[in-house]
Design a protein around this motif. Structure first.
Motif, mmCIF file in Angstrom:
data_model
loop_
_atom_site.group_PDB
_atom_site.id
_atom_site.type_symbol
_atom_site.label_atom_id
_atom_site.label_comp_id
_atom_site.label_asym_id
_atom_site.label_seq_id
_atom_site.Cartn_x
_atom_site.Cartn_y
_atom_site.Cartn_z
ATOM 1 N N ILE A 8 1.119 -1.057 0.198
ATOM 2 C CA ILE A 8 0.239 -0.090 -0.692
ATOM 3 C C ILE A 8 0.665 1.280 0.060
ATOM 4 C CG2 ILE A 8 -1.988 1.071 1.364
ATOM 5 C CD1 ILE A 8 -3.113 -1.669 2.420
ATOM 6 N N ASP A 9 0.854 1.991 -1.505
ATOM 7 C CA ASP A 9 1.775 2.925 -1.753
ATOM 8 C C ASP A 9 2.000 3.897 -0.281
ATOM 9 O OD1 ASP A 9 4.124 4.699 -2.564
ATOM 10 O OD2 ASP A 9 3.423 3.007 -4.716
ATOM 11 N N GLY A 10 2.637 4.399 0.074
ATOM 12 C CA GLY A 10 2.496 5.495 0.877
ATOM 13 C C GLY A 10 2.179 5.344 2.864
ATOM 14 N N LEU A 11 2.100 4.068 2.630
ATOM 15 C CA LEU A 11 0.826 3.756 3.583
ATOM 16 C C LEU A 11 1.089 4.346 5.085
ATOM 17 C CD1 LEU A 11 -1.367 2.344 5.155
ATOM 18 C CD2 LEU A 11 0.042 0.324 5.630
ATOM 19 N N THR A 55 12.444 7.437 -2.618
ATOM 20 C CA THR A 55 11.709 7.032 -3.357
ATOM 21 C C THR A 55 10.984 5.547 -4.289
ATOM 22 O OG1 THR A 55 13.370 6.509 -5.251
ATOM 23 C CG2 THR A 55 12.893 8.674 -5.096
ATOM 24 N N SER A 56 9.373 5.645 -4.419
ATOM 25 C CA SER A 56 9.153 4.021 -4.461
ATOM 26 C C SER A 56 9.637 3.513 -5.161
ATOM 27 C CB SER A 56 7.561 4.808 -5.644
ATOM 28 O OG SER A 56 6.676 5.446 -4.344
ATOM 29 N N GLU A 57 10.641 3.959 -6.336
ATOM 30 C CA GLU A 57 11.643 2.553 -6.991
ATOM 31 C C GLU A 57 12.295 1.999 -5.944
ATOM 32 O OE1 GLU A 57 11.042 5.065 -8.036
ATOM 33 O OE2 GLU A 57 12.829 6.146 -8.915
ATOM 34 N N LEU A 252 4.273 2.537 -13.237
ATOM 35 C CA LEU A 252 5.976 2.577 -12.407
ATOM 36 C C LEU A 252 6.134 1.237 -11.997
ATOM 37 C CD1 LEU A 252 8.572 3.380 -11.677
ATOM 38 C CD2 LEU A 252 7.275 4.846 -10.079
ATOM 39 N N TYR A 253 4.942 0.533 -11.527
ATOM 40 C CA TYR A 253 5.278 -0.365 -10.365
ATOM 41 C C TYR A 253 4.981 -2.252 -11.540
ATOM 42 C CZ TYR A 253 4.158 3.217 -7.297
ATOM 43 O OH TYR A 253 4.381 4.913 -7.120
ATOM 44 N N GLN A 254 4.252 -1.168 -12.778
ATOM 45 C CA GLN A 254 3.808 -2.255 -13.254
ATOM 46 C C GLN A 254 5.540 -2.540 -14.344
ATOM 47 O OE1 GLN A 254 0.798 -1.360 -16.540
ATOM 48 N NE2 GLN A 254 -0.304 -1.452 -15.667
ATOM 49 N N ILE A 299 -1.084 -0.832 -4.725
ATOM 50 C CA ILE A 299 -1.878 0.265 -4.319
ATOM 51 C C ILE A 299 -1.548 1.495 -4.339
ATOM 52 C CG2 ILE A 299 -4.237 1.262 -3.170
ATOM 53 C CD1 ILE A 299 -4.309 -1.963 -2.163
ATOM 54 N N LYS A 300 -1.959 2.116 -4.971
ATOM 55 C CA LYS A 300 -1.167 3.723 -4.730
ATOM 56 C C LYS A 300 -1.856 4.635 -4.439
ATOM 57 C CE LYS A 300 1.146 6.629 -6.916
ATOM 58 N NZ LYS A 300 3.141 6.903 -6.369
ATOM 59 N N ALA A 301 -3.051 4.955 -4.505
ATOM 60 C CA ALA A 301 -3.915 5.974 -3.982
ATOM 61 C C ALA A 301 -3.835 6.385 -2.453
ATOM 62 C CB ALA A 301 -4.891 5.872 -4.046
ATOM 63 N N THR A 302 -3.585 6.033 -1.903
ATOM 64 C CA THR A 302 -2.755 6.549 0.055
ATOM 65 C C THR A 302 -2.083 7.358 -0.599
ATOM 66 O OG1 THR A 302 -1.867 4.190 -0.697
ATOM 67 C CG2 THR A 302 -3.037 4.360 1.203
ATOM 68 N N ASP A 303 -0.980 6.829 -1.329
ATOM 69 C CA ASP A 303 0.043 7.684 -1.660
ATOM 70 C C ASP A 303 0.186 9.783 -2.205
ATOM 71 O OD1 ASP A 303 2.964 8.748 -1.785
ATOM 72 O OD2 ASP A 303 3.302 7.891 -4.153
ATOM 73 N N THR A 304 -0.510 9.408 -2.761
ATOM 74 C CA THR A 304 -0.926 10.483 -3.883
ATOM 75 C C THR A 304 -2.256 10.934 -2.954
ATOM 76 O OG1 THR A 304 -2.724 9.082 -5.282
ATOM 77 C CG2 THR A 304 -0.796 10.448 -6.218
ATOM 78 N N ALA A 340 4.618 -1.041 3.232
ATOM 79 C CA ALA A 340 3.889 0.009 2.107
ATOM 80 C C ALA A 340 6.065 -0.036 1.654
ATOM 81 C CB ALA A 340 3.811 1.477 2.740
ATOM 82 N N ASP A 341 5.785 0.726 0.710
ATOM 83 C CA ASP A 341 7.298 1.141 -0.135
ATOM 84 C C ASP A 341 7.948 1.589 0.952
ATOM 85 O OD1 ASP A 341 4.782 2.673 -1.030
ATOM 86 O OD2 ASP A 341 6.111 3.025 -2.761
ATOM 87 N N HIS A 342 7.197 2.954 0.933
ATOM 88 C CA HIS A 342 7.622 4.159 2.031
ATOM 89 C C HIS A 342 6.289 4.876 2.577
ATOM 90 C CE1 HIS A 342 5.798 6.978 -0.821
ATOM 91 N NE2 HIS A 342 6.778 6.052 -1.787
ATOM 92 N N SER A 343 6.631 6.015 3.836
ATOM 93 C CA SER A 343 5.579 7.105 4.277
ATOM 94 C C SER A 343 6.247 7.628 3.532
ATOM 95 C CB SER A 343 5.999 6.844 5.518
ATOM 96 O OG SER A 343 5.927 5.594 6.555
ATOM 97 N N ARG A 350 4.549 15.265 1.164
ATOM 98 C CA ARG A 350 5.954 14.292 0.437
ATOM 99 C C ARG A 350 5.903 12.856 0.484
ATOM 100 N NH1 ARG A 350 9.905 15.040 3.048
ATOM 101 N NH2 ARG A 350 10.324 16.587 4.113
ATOM 102 N N HIS A 351 6.924 11.963 0.722
ATOM 103 C CA HIS A 351 7.151 11.337 0.569
ATOM 104 C C HIS A 351 7.987 11.614 2.435
ATOM 105 C CE1 HIS A 351 7.135 8.939 -3.247
ATOM 106 N NE2 HIS A 351 6.482 9.249 -3.054
ATOM 107 N N CYS A 352 8.259 10.325 3.409
ATOM 108 C CA CYS A 352 8.971 10.643 3.785
ATOM 109 C C CYS A 352 9.320 9.960 5.003
ATOM 110 C CB CYS A 352 8.646 11.544 6.065
ATOM 111 S SG CYS A 352 6.756 11.005 5.834
HETATM 112 ZN ZN ZN Z 1 5.463 5.090 -3.804
#
Ligand code: ZN
Length: 410
Positions: A8-11, A55-57, A252-254, A299-304, A340-343, A350-352
């Motif tokens: 869950i991206d950026g959870l 970064t997500s990648e 990106l994730y694909q 799953i992306k939208a948590t991050d955006t 998650a990938d990151h917070s 922003r990513h933290c």
């Molecule tokens: Zn991410």
């Protein structure tokens, strides 16, 4: 062996006063995630990153056990191969953004109004050759493009042209070599020349003249970043002997899945947005587990939502994910990993660097009652490096007790 990994991206997040000093995850009503945590083991993952923020990648490759530093994985090669350019050894790949600059190269719009269908512009830049270096370009949706420099004597050790939201100033930056080699100096020089040439050509292009007449920002510059060459890495199958697939709405994730040799499973309506087809994705995951040993569900939208500072939206979206988890709970003999990938901190937009919560269901219990950053601190898995996650998932649970991983005390 069957494993389901849900990213869950950026959870992860910080506590927010308006949510009663809770994080969006802690504030959300999540009976199903709590069930998984209660019947699983929990911990926190330390996020791996090289720059100012994760970064997500980088974070994804780390989650899969590939050290991004070692493999020099950056956005350039991910975007270029994802756009469909076949990279070769010796190439330097870049991620490009069509942007709008004024005559002093001050950035007016980083994405040229999220320009749609810039193909005529890309077409006009094709075939440019500078000092024996060819430039291959392909659209990577909207304002994004993949760029490959092909020729002799190139090096990916060069700086970005993109100053990123003004962090490095508001002007497009000249590319500089990162080391003292001739190759890096040559690559920077050739790329600067290309960007200048491209700017002149884009400025005069009828497509942009028309945009200006319509009051739209012209795509008159290319901001480049993430210079990288083709990583030489073992596929997921080679590394873990697991047949893997990827379910993700966002490009990106694909592409990350693709670079690791995972099969891509498309789900109608999976778009990486808050209205994504979560039900369809979880259903597809359940089905895919019949044919694959490892399913990566992103799953992306948590991050955006967090990047928009929308903490309520993030909390509600987490609740939506939770509601759709039902079909997954019935899986038998399948460890489920949620992390998650990151917070992504709503307060910072922003990513933290905060560690991310982790639960592994199907490998024992540790008495944690709910899935939240705070509760996971006390989990049996403790706090450990993202790069070690796959090891932890693949080795049987008693191993961890022997290896001396203690409870994380804050
Ligand atoms: Zn991410």
């Amino acid at each position: 062996m069957k494993i389901l990994l849900i990213v869950i991206d950026g959870l992860g997040d910080r506590a927010i006063a308006q949510l009663g000093n809770k994080t969006p995850l802690a504030a959300a009503r999540t009976p199903n995630l709590d069930y998984l945590a209660k019947n699983g083991i929990c911990g926190l993952l330390k996020v791996k990153f090289q720059g100012a923020t994760p970064t997500s990648e980088e974070a994804h490759f780390s989650l899969f056990g590939y050290n991004p530093e070692r493999y020099k994985i950056k956005r350039g090669i991910i975007t270029a191969t994802g756009a469909g350019i076949k990279a070769q050894k010796g190439d330097v790949a870049l991620r490009g953004n069509f942007a709008t600059v004024d005559k002093n190269f001050n950035i007016i719009d980083r994405r040229a109004g999220r320009i749609k269908s810039p193909e005529p512009l890309i077409e006009s830049l094709r075939g440019i050759k500078i000092k024996g270096v060819r430039f291959l370009l392909k659209s990577a949706t909207e304002h994004r493009l993949g760029i490959i420099m092909r020729g002799r004597g190139l090096s990916p050790n060069i700086s970005d042209g993109d100053p990123f939201y003004g962090k490095l100033g508001k002007r497009a930056r000249k590319i500089k070599p990162f080391d003292k080699t001739q190759k890096a100096a040559f690559t920077a020089r050739v790329l600067n020349e290309f960007l200048e040439k491209a700017h002149q050509s884009l400025r005069e292009h009828p497509f942009n003249k028309k945009r200006e007449k319509q009051g739209l920002p012209p795509a008159n510059y290319i901001l480049v970043r993430g210079a990288s060459s083709l990583p030489q890495l073992p596929s997921f199958k080679e590394k873990y002997s697991l047949k893997a697939c990827c379910i993700a709405g966002k490009f990106l994730y694909q592409q990350i899945g693709k670079i690791l040799g995972m099969d891509l499973i498309k789900v109608r309506g999976a778009n990486g947005k808050p209205n994504t087809n979560l039900k369809g994705k979880f259903k597809a995951a359940r089905k895919a587990l019949k044919r694959y040993n490892f399913v990566f569900l992103h799953i992306k939208a948590t991050d955006t939502l967090a990047e928009d500072g929308n903490f309520l939206g993030k909390k509600e979206f987490i609740e939506k994910i939770d509601k759709n988890l039902k079909p997954i709970l019935k899986l038998k003999d399948t460890p489920i990993v949620v992390t998650a990938d990151h917070s992504t901190c709503c307060a910072l937009k922003r990513h933290c660097s905060e560690p991310v919560p982790l639960l592994i269901y199907g490998k024992g219990k540790d008495g944690i009652e709910e899935f939240s950053e705070r509760a996971c601190q006390k989990g049996k898995l403790g706090k450990f490096e993202q790069l070690k996650l796959m090891d932890r998932i693949l080795k049987p649970y008693p191993h961890y007790q022997v290896s001396g991983v203690g409870v994380y005390k804050n």
